[in-house]
Design an enzyme around this catalytic site. Sequence first.
Site, mmCIF file in Angstrom:
data_model
loop_
_atom_site.group_PDB
_atom_site.id
_atom_site.type_symbol
_atom_site.label_atom_id
_atom_site.label_comp_id
_atom_site.label_asym_id
_atom_site.label_seq_id
_atom_site.Cartn_x
_atom_site.Cartn_y
_atom_site.Cartn_z
ATOM 1 N N HIS A 132 24.436 42.247 43.453
ATOM 2 C CA HIS A 132 24.984 41.008 42.234
ATOM 3 C C HIS A 132 24.240 41.872 41.178
ATOM 4 O O HIS A 132 25.203 42.110 40.011
ATOM 5 C CB HIS A 132 25.029 39.932 42.244
ATOM 6 C CG HIS A 132 25.505 39.230 42.361
ATOM 7 N ND1 HIS A 132 25.349 39.211 44.236
ATOM 8 C CD2 HIS A 132 25.917 38.007 42.309
ATOM 9 C CE1 HIS A 132 26.988 37.877 44.491
ATOM 10 N NE2 HIS A 132 26.829 37.952 43.683
ATOM 11 N N GLU A 151 29.930 44.269 44.726
ATOM 12 C CA GLU A 151 29.959 42.766 45.455
ATOM 13 C C GLU A 151 31.586 42.376 45.209
ATOM 14 O O GLU A 151 31.871 41.999 45.900
ATOM 15 C CB GLU A 151 29.251 41.700 44.381
ATOM 16 C CG GLU A 151 29.536 41.090 43.433
ATOM 17 C CD GLU A 151 30.261 40.501 43.147
ATOM 18 O OE1 GLU A 151 30.378 39.358 43.914
ATOM 19 O OE2 GLU A 151 31.296 40.260 42.153
#
Length: 346
Positions: A310, A18
Amino acid sequence: MSGQMDNGFMKLDGSYGEGGGQILRTAVALSAVTGKPVEIYNIRKKRPKPGLAAQHVKAVESVASICEAEMEGCSLHSTRLSFKPGKIKGGAYEFDIGTAGSISLLLQCLMPAAMLAPQPVRVSITGGTDVSWSPSIDYMRFVTLGALSRMGYDCGINVIRRGYYPRGGGNVEAIINPSVLRDRSFDMNQCAIIEGISHSSGLPPHVTERQASSAEKILREAGYPAKISLEVNEQPSTGSGLTLWCGTAGGTALGRPGLRAEKVGSSAAESILAELKSGAGVDIYLADQLIPYIALAGGGSFTTRTITLHTKTSIWVTEQFLDVKFNIEELKSGLFRVSVLSNLST
């Protein structure tokens, strides 16, 4: 190469996955826990404004304070940071983010190392308690800590003052006691009643009431009993929000100019309902937060409705520092089970 040692430092590419502040926070936390020095480059490369923002600087400084770390590059807009930890110690600390930067994210960075101090770590943090792109402080108190306490983590968080974007100025006090984590699985959410806090500052009291009423109506229609407390403040920072929680699932929505209070309530309700109806053990936001802890516990698992970027990033960073491997299994129910596949040090 990212993940390799160079001159005694673990090298990590901050643009992996990310590509945001999560790599930085997790890496610094696990560096302090393991004693392994780390150098992170390309920090937040995928963000519109790359490099360290004020909240990232303070998060790193907070961990450095409790382990007497040597650092280079811990400054605004820096895209490279080296962090060499020392011995973790307890004590009382004060941190002022200086903006509406997230207090919750600072705590995320600090908490894994603080539990290993020989004495309690007491912190007073000034910044944002309820801001976008981060867990609300109520989510941290009731969802994150609710799950971690079941693993043996001992921490209390007290909200002294709310802080909203853009002014910030919120204040939170936390006491993190020495803790030993134990293996725990979160394959089923233990949920009885949805609770929540609807809050505002510098706004008419009816804002908090409308947020709560809107959420309660949607939850009731979906068959879930709810108990939402109202919190009306008169503090320098103006804003509002609603956090709902039930076991290991949460839902948060924040007010903003032009957004009706009823929409804040419905957004929070729909968020938690998506998690509860899935049958997952933990929500998608708690999933990535649990990764370092189940690794440090040497085992554990959870189910979640999807594997976010994430979560994948958290797994990647954690595997660089600890002798563990994670397994992701897609179940017939459509859920995913994440588990520590092996503890390579045993």
